[in-house]
Design a protein around this motif. Structure first.
Motif, mmCIF file in Angstrom:
data_model
loop_
_atom_site.group_PDB
_atom_site.id
_atom_site.type_symbol
_atom_site.label_atom_id
_atom_site.label_comp_id
_atom_site.label_asym_id
_atom_site.label_seq_id
_atom_site.Cartn_x
_atom_site.Cartn_y
_atom_site.Cartn_z
ATOM 1 N N ILE A 85 18.758 86.859 31.736
ATOM 2 C CA ILE A 85 18.702 86.130 30.464
ATOM 3 C C ILE A 85 20.098 85.828 29.944
ATOM 4 O O ILE A 85 20.391 84.702 29.504
ATOM 5 C CB ILE A 85 17.885 86.930 29.428
ATOM 6 C CG1 ILE A 85 16.409 86.915 29.836
ATOM 7 C CG2 ILE A 85 18.071 86.355 28.023
ATOM 8 C CD1 ILE A 85 15.534 87.801 29.013
ATOM 9 N N THR A 132 15.855 81.652 33.422
ATOM 10 C CA THR A 132 14.548 81.890 32.806
ATOM 11 C C THR A 132 13.512 82.377 33.819
ATOM 12 O O THR A 132 12.326 82.443 33.515
ATOM 13 C CB THR A 132 14.028 80.599 32.150
ATOM 14 O OG1 THR A 132 13.931 79.573 33.154
ATOM 15 C CG2 THR A 132 14.952 80.145 31.040
ATOM 16 N N ASN A 146 8.479 84.624 34.779
ATOM 17 C CA ASN A 146 9.148 83.811 33.772
ATOM 18 C C ASN A 146 9.731 84.719 32.700
ATOM 19 O O ASN A 146 9.068 85.664 32.249
ATOM 20 C CB ASN A 146 8.175 82.814 33.138
ATOM 21 C CG ASN A 146 7.767 81.724 34.102
ATOM 22 O OD1 ASN A 146 8.576 81.292 34.938
ATOM 23 N ND2 ASN A 146 6.519 81.273 34.007
ATOM 24 N N ALA A 190 11.751 85.295 28.946
ATOM 25 C CA ALA A 190 12.135 84.783 27.627
ATOM 26 C C ALA A 190 12.194 85.947 26.654
ATOM 27 O O ALA A 190 11.231 86.718 26.551
ATOM 28 C CB ALA A 190 11.147 83.731 27.128
ATOM 29 N N ARG A 193 20.369 80.544 25.423
ATOM 30 C CA ARG A 193 19.918 81.642 26.286
ATOM 31 C C ARG A 193 18.907 82.546 25.579
ATOM 32 O O ARG A 193 18.167 83.278 26.233
ATOM 33 C CB ARG A 193 21.120 82.431 26.785
ATOM 34 C CG ARG A 193 22.015 81.536 27.648
ATOM 35 C CD ARG A 193 23.192 82.230 28.261
ATOM 36 N NE ARG A 193 24.047 81.231 28.925
ATOM 37 C CZ ARG A 193 25.069 81.519 29.706
ATOM 38 N NH1 ARG A 193 25.388 82.786 29.935
ATOM 39 N NH2 ARG A 193 25.784 80.560 30.260
ATOM 40 N N GLY A 210 16.739 81.089 23.408
ATOM 41 C CA GLY A 210 15.629 80.206 23.073
ATOM 42 C C GLY A 210 15.568 79.816 21.613
ATOM 43 O O GLY A 210 14.479 79.527 21.088
#
Length: 665
Positions: free
Chosen positions: A513, A518, A524, A526, A550, A552
């Motif tokens: 991250i 991602t 995945n 986040a 990075r 979000g």
């Protein structure tokens, strides 16, 4: 009728000044100047001149009702190991207490002397104070020490031995002396000793700063109260703070929290304040930062200073860059002066870089320069500087000198380290700010110098080839690596603060991250903050767009964020507190511990009542001494009782803390 406050912040790289209309809470004007470490008055005067010039014809000196200062000077000095040569008198300390203090590790240059004395937990004298030993120590180190710290066993229960030692230092040496009992009411003697030593180490720096600001104000005929932001976000009179400069640890970051709240309008958020030397991160709830009850941690050592619960690390736009044998980029805690800045101020630096590049040998060392801090010639060198060090410094006068011209032996390197620690010398080198100039993300200094140093460092570590056709692309690629290292480390810091956990640098999920990935395998990834990120400080607009990506989110970087510290200083409040403790006496009854011999009272209820009144009176007196008005006072009680006893009959011990909040007169 409107009145106006001036806020000034002296950071590691820039000195900022703002003017706030206190009636409308409007930012009227702001200005910047380079911080001049050799003589802070130069940068302060320039910033003040610049901000006053923007309001010429609109404001007069009589319109200014308050001048308030925030500073990262104390924090930076302790992180970088700078300050005066100090002596430490430890009264009644044994080997274990000395080891627990971390004094020998935190301040290796300190002259530490243990002497007999100290008290027990109830304030009774253990053994008589060995005044002869103190006198001998003071006489033996008369010309070696610029300030003293004194810490005695259980001095918060009876400060008489510390007070006597203070008196002897003032009589024999005449230098500043800090008593640990003046900084904390906590019983932890070793940590009080370390806090007092840190305080003694930075007194001269804060005194110099206050004198500089007063000189600058005098030049504008401004006769307004001068205040300084403390580490808890409140402001105090400059006269009070010069005695306890340790309280300005995290002053700049605390002011930035107040400023960020003012600018963003957010009440619950995470703030990241990034400057040239440090990055400071804190969680803010209801518009005011929480205090770290355990004491602030600076440079890896926990103090007993009440300051905001903020994490400070040596990471900024001016962080030194190191490249290991595998080509990995590491950002160091120490600050160096960016080559883009040096090239902007001194064209001779660009000439030197071009000459070294044409020679093609020793390119890494050729990008390092030595220079004296601005204003160095305004003050004599400290008396304890050796003749060899004086001769070395005299070679470096008005312009930076290449490292390779002066540093050829291990002894030379050690000398440079020593002089940098004393604040008498600075190193110029490659920084994230230089990389940002190469990438067109910054433009205030010399891009030419930044590109030269990027090329030279890149070639010395195999990052840039000798193929002229690819130079521009390879240099930008290398600069992007440095930029990304800065973003990754900043993101890692925020993730730790938001989660409340520490993560190793090689944690696969966290590392993915922080480096902008991602996806990890078929997973995945986040991690997104639940609260807004407010980024302030000079480099915030340069680096934090990528940090937000990075995470979000889109960081809030409000207009005026580059001077948030100065804004926070200008709108501060006065806060004073006092703590009075009660302990059980062995023969029955209770002792009230304050700044004097313990007071004996037989009744627990009477002891609580008297101690509470004393705490409130002391806090009020402190606030009034700082010119506070419209006071509101509250108190908190912590008590230990025998279970099952009614009322106050089972009281064993208690601590009463009174807090007084007010505005400046």
């Amino acid at each position: 009728m409107s009145s106006y406050n001036i806020g000034i912040d002296t950071g590691g790289t820039y000195t900022d000044a703002v003017i706030i209309n206190t009636a409308t809470r409007e930012l009227v004007a702001s200005a910047k100047a380079l911080t001049t470490r050799g003589d802070l008055s130069i940068g302060v005067i320039e910033a003040l001149n610049n901000v006053m010039a923007t309001t010429r014809g609109q404001l007069s000196a009589a319109d200014i009702s308050l001048v308030s200062l925030s500073t990262t000077l104390a924090t930076n000095a302790l992180v970088e190991g700078q300050g005066s040569k100090i002596g430490v008198l430890l009264i009644g300390f044994d080997d274990v207490m000395l080891e627990r203090s971390n004094l020998e590790t935190a301040i290796p240059s300190a002259i530490i002397q243990r002497v007999n004395g100290g008290h027990t937990h109830d304030g009774s004298e253990t053994v008589a104070l060995d005044e002869g030993s103190i006198r001998d120590t003071l006489e033996a180190n008369k010309d070696k020490v610029g300030a003293y710290a004194v810490a005695a066993h259980y001095s918060v229960r009876n400060p008489s031995h510390e007070r006597r030692a203070q008196t002897l230092v003032r009589e024999i040496i005449g230098c500043p002396v800090t008593a640990s009992c003046d900084l904390s009411e906590a019983l932890n003697g070793p940590r009080r000793a370390l806090t007092a030593a840190f305080n003694a180490r930075i007194i001269s720096l804060i005194v110099t700063l206050v004198d500089a600001v007063r000189d600058a104000l005098g030049g504008h005929n401004i006769d307004a109260p001068l205040m300084i932001v403390k580490g808890d976000g409140s402001i105090a009179s400059a006269d009070t703070v010069v005695e306890k400069p340790i309280e300005t640890i995290l002053s700049g970051p605390a002011a930035s929290v107040i400023g960020a709240n003012f600018l963003s309008g957010e009440s619950d958020f995470i703030i990241s304040d990034i400057g040239g030397t440090t990055t400071d991160v804190a969680i803010v709830k209801n518009g005011w930062p929480e205090l770290n009850e355990a004491g602030s941690v600076i440079g890896g050592f926990r103090t007993m200073v009440n300051a905001i619960d903020m994490q400070t690390i040596g990471l900024g736009g001016d962080s030194a860059i190191e490249i290991d044998h595998r080509g990995r980029i590491h950002l160091q805690a120490n600050r160096v002066v960016p080559l883009a800045l040096l090239g902007h101020r001194w064209p001779s630096v660009i000439k030197d870089l071009k000459h070294s590049l044409s020679q093609g040998m020793g390119l890494g060392a050729a990008t390092m320069f030595l220079l004296r801090p601005d204003g160095f010639d305004r003050h004599p060198l400290p008396a304890d500087i050796s003749d060899a060090d004086r001769q070395f410094l005299n070679i470096i006068t008005n312009e930076p000198v290449r490292w390779s011209q002066l540093v050829n032996r291990v002894s030379d390197r050690n000398r440079v380290t020593r002089l940098v620690d004393r604040g008498l010398l600075q190193i110029g080198g490659f920084t994230p700010s230089d990389a940002a100039h190469v990438l067109d993300r910054q433009s205030q200094w010399s891009r030419e110098a930044a590109e030269l140093v990027c090329l030279m460092i890149g070639r010395s570590h195999g990052k840039v080839s000798y193929n002229d056709a690819n130079i521009d692309i390879e240099c930008r690629t290398f600069a992007q690596e440095v930029f990304d290292a800065m973003v990754a480390k900043s993101t890692h810091l925020l993730l730790e603060r938001l989660s409340g956990h520490s993560y190793p640098q090689d944690d696969p999920i966290i590392s993915s991250i922080t480096h902008g990935s991602t996806q990890l395998g078929d997973l995945n990834l986040a991690l997104t903050p639940r609260i807004p990120l407010v980024a302030v400080g000079g480099p915030a607009q340069v680096f934090y767009g990528d940090v937000g990506s990075r995470l979000g989110i889109t960081p809030i970087t409000p207009q005026g964020s580059e001077v948030a510290n100065a804004i926070g200083a200008a709108i501060g409040m006065i806060k004073a507190n006092a703590t009075v403790e009660i302990s059980s006496a062995e023969q029955g009854g209770y002792r009230i511990h304050h700044d004097g011999k313990p007071i004996f009272i037989s009744s627990p209820s009477e002891a609580l009542e008297k101690a509470t009144a004393m705490a409130k009176a002391i806090a009020t007196e402190k606030a009034e001494a700082m010119s506070a008005q419209n006071l509101s006072i509250s108190s908190e009680l912590e008590r230990l009782d025998i279970p099952g006893m009614e009322g106050d009959a089972g009281l064993i011990s208690a601590k009463i803390t009174a807090n007084c909040l007010g505005s400046i007169k």
